[in-house]
Design an enzyme around this catalytic site. Structure first.
Site, mmCIF file in Angstrom:
data_model
loop_
_atom_site.group_PDB
_atom_site.id
_atom_site.type_symbol
_atom_site.label_atom_id
_atom_site.label_comp_id
_atom_site.label_asym_id
_atom_site.label_seq_id
_atom_site.Cartn_x
_atom_site.Cartn_y
_atom_site.Cartn_z
ATOM 1 C CG ASN A 8 -7.107 4.184 2.022
ATOM 2 O OD1 ASN A 8 -7.358 5.382 2.179
ATOM 3 N ND2 ASN A 8 -7.021 3.331 3.038
ATOM 4 C CE LYS A 10 -3.297 3.275 4.345
ATOM 5 N NZ LYS A 10 -2.970 2.244 5.324
ATOM 6 C CG HIS A 88 -9.010 1.176 6.347
ATOM 7 N ND1 HIS A 88 -7.999 1.121 7.268
ATOM 8 C CD2 HIS A 88 -8.440 0.917 5.145
ATOM 9 C CE1 HIS A 88 -6.860 0.847 6.646
ATOM 10 N NE2 HIS A 88 -7.103 0.718 5.356
ATOM 11 C CD GLU A 90 -4.866 2.676 8.326
ATOM 12 O OE1 GLU A 90 -5.347 3.681 7.769
ATOM 13 O OE2 GLU A 90 -3.934 2.008 7.828
ATOM 14 C CD GLU A 160 -7.659 -3.077 3.138
ATOM 15 O OE1 GLU A 160 -6.966 -2.746 2.173
ATOM 16 O OE2 GLU A 160 -7.899 -2.318 4.086
ATOM 17 N N GLY A 166 0.238 -1.878 5.318
ATOM 18 C CA GLY A 166 1.347 -0.968 5.588
ATOM 19 C C GLY A 166 2.584 -1.656 6.138
ATOM 20 C CB SER A 204 1.931 -5.160 1.784
ATOM 21 O OG SER A 204 2.072 -4.530 3.047
ATOM 22 N N GLY A 225 -2.984 1.025 -0.484
ATOM 23 C CA GLY A 225 -2.631 2.150 0.379
ATOM 24 C C GLY A 225 -1.371 2.840 -0.112
ATOM 25 N N GLY A 226 -0.257 2.513 0.504
ATOM 26 C CA GLY A 226 1.002 3.207 0.232
ATOM 27 C C GLY A 226 1.343 3.346 -1.244
HETATM 28 C C1 PEP Z 1 -4.923 0.081 3.034
HETATM 29 O O1 PEP Z 1 -4.669 1.071 3.709
HETATM 30 O O2 PEP Z 1 -6.087 -0.230 2.796
HETATM 31 C C2 PEP Z 1 -3.797 -0.708 2.532
HETATM 32 C C3 PEP Z 1 -4.049 -1.832 1.909
HETATM 33 O O3 PEP Z 1 -2.538 -0.187 2.740
HETATM 34 P P1 PEP Z 1 -1.138 -0.743 2.104
HETATM 35 O O4 PEP Z 1 -1.392 -1.013 0.648
HETATM 36 O O5 PEP Z 1 -0.184 0.371 2.341
HETATM 37 O O6 PEP Z 1 -0.805 -1.991 2.855
#
Ligand code: PEP
Length: 245
Positions: A8, A10, A88, A90, A160, A166, A204, A225-226
């Site tokens: 993702n 983002k 999601h 967010e 999640e 994040g 994470s 994500g990251g």
């Molecule tokens: C996400 O945005 O779905 C996510 C899991 O982010 P991260 O891996 O950065 O925690």
């Protein structure tokens, strides 16, 4: 079932950075790899290494018409998407998406032939109040209400925990095992063909914890994500999903 690892991105990227990132990806045998990119970059990401599938990060609940700023599922399909993330945290927290809207977005995706990746998960306050499964029951229940049990077996779920996204602090193996097992039981108990539904973990996931997280029962992949913004990290996570090969 084949594990799915979906990146993702983002609201990150540029034409130049995306090209470098995509050029750094190589499909890993035994794992389905997807990149969920911002809408304007879907066209660019169609040129990607073989074996990497494409997804988006949101979709309209509406099919077409006077919905300024919205993007339909049919449009995503036309640009080669297979997956779309819906619900999601967010989007739920920052853009006011409620459980029913998430269900409607999943329905729009399925109608068009896309696979929705439906995100569920609790906040830290909800976990502290021991309300994890109450929250997830509500989130899943709304999706089942809109889709019906049969169609719900066509979605991918992503657990999640909001506090793990994040934050650099992933949920523990025990916490993930408990929730993924409970989600599988929820599906079984609500007439959804649970064996067909992949349940991803997200929050994470990094190269150094991926192997142990993918080893947890009922973890059928990850939403990343990251770490999906660095090709080497995303590749390492995908290799971990393949069993560390
Ligand atoms: C996400 O945005 O779905 C996510 C899991 O982010 P991260 O891996 O950065 O925690």
């Amino acid at each position: 079932m084949t594990r799915l690892v979906a990146g993702n991105w983002k609201m990150n990227g540029s034409l130049a950075a995306n090209r470098d990132l995509l050029d750094g990806l190589v499909s890993v045998p035994g794992v389905e790899m997807a990149v969920c990119v911002p809408y304007p970059y879907l066209a660019q990401a169609r040129q990607r290494p073989d074996g990497i599938v494409l997804g988006a990060q949101d979709v309209s609940e509406y099919a077409a018409g006077a919905y300024t700023g919205e993007v339909s599922a049919a449009m995503l399909l036309e640009f080669g998407c297979r997956y779309v993330i819906v619900g999601h945290s967010e989007r739920r927290a920052l853009f006011g998406e409620g459980d029913v809207m998430v269900g409607r977005k999943a329905l729009a995706a399925l109608h068009a032939g896309l696979v929705p990746i439906v995100c569920v998960g609790e906040t830290l306050a909800e976990r502290d109040e021991a309300r994890v499964m109450e929250v997830i029951d509500r989130q899943l229940g709304a999706v089942r209400e809109v889709l019906g049990a049969a169609a719900m077996s066509g979605v991918v779920l992503a657990y999640e925990p909001v506090w793990a996204i994040g934050s650099g602090r992933s949920a523990s193996v025990a916490q993930i095992a408990e929730v993924h097992g409970a989600i599988r039981a929820w599906l079984d108990g609500h007439g959804v063909s649970a064996g067909a539904v992949r349940i991803l973990y997200g929050g994470s996931v990094k190269p150094d914890n991926a192997l142990e997280l993918f080893d947890v029962p009922h973890v059928d992949g990850g939403l990343i994500g990251g770490a999906s913004l660095a090709a080497a990290d995303f590749m390492a996570i995908c290799r971990a999903a393949a069993g560390g090969v």
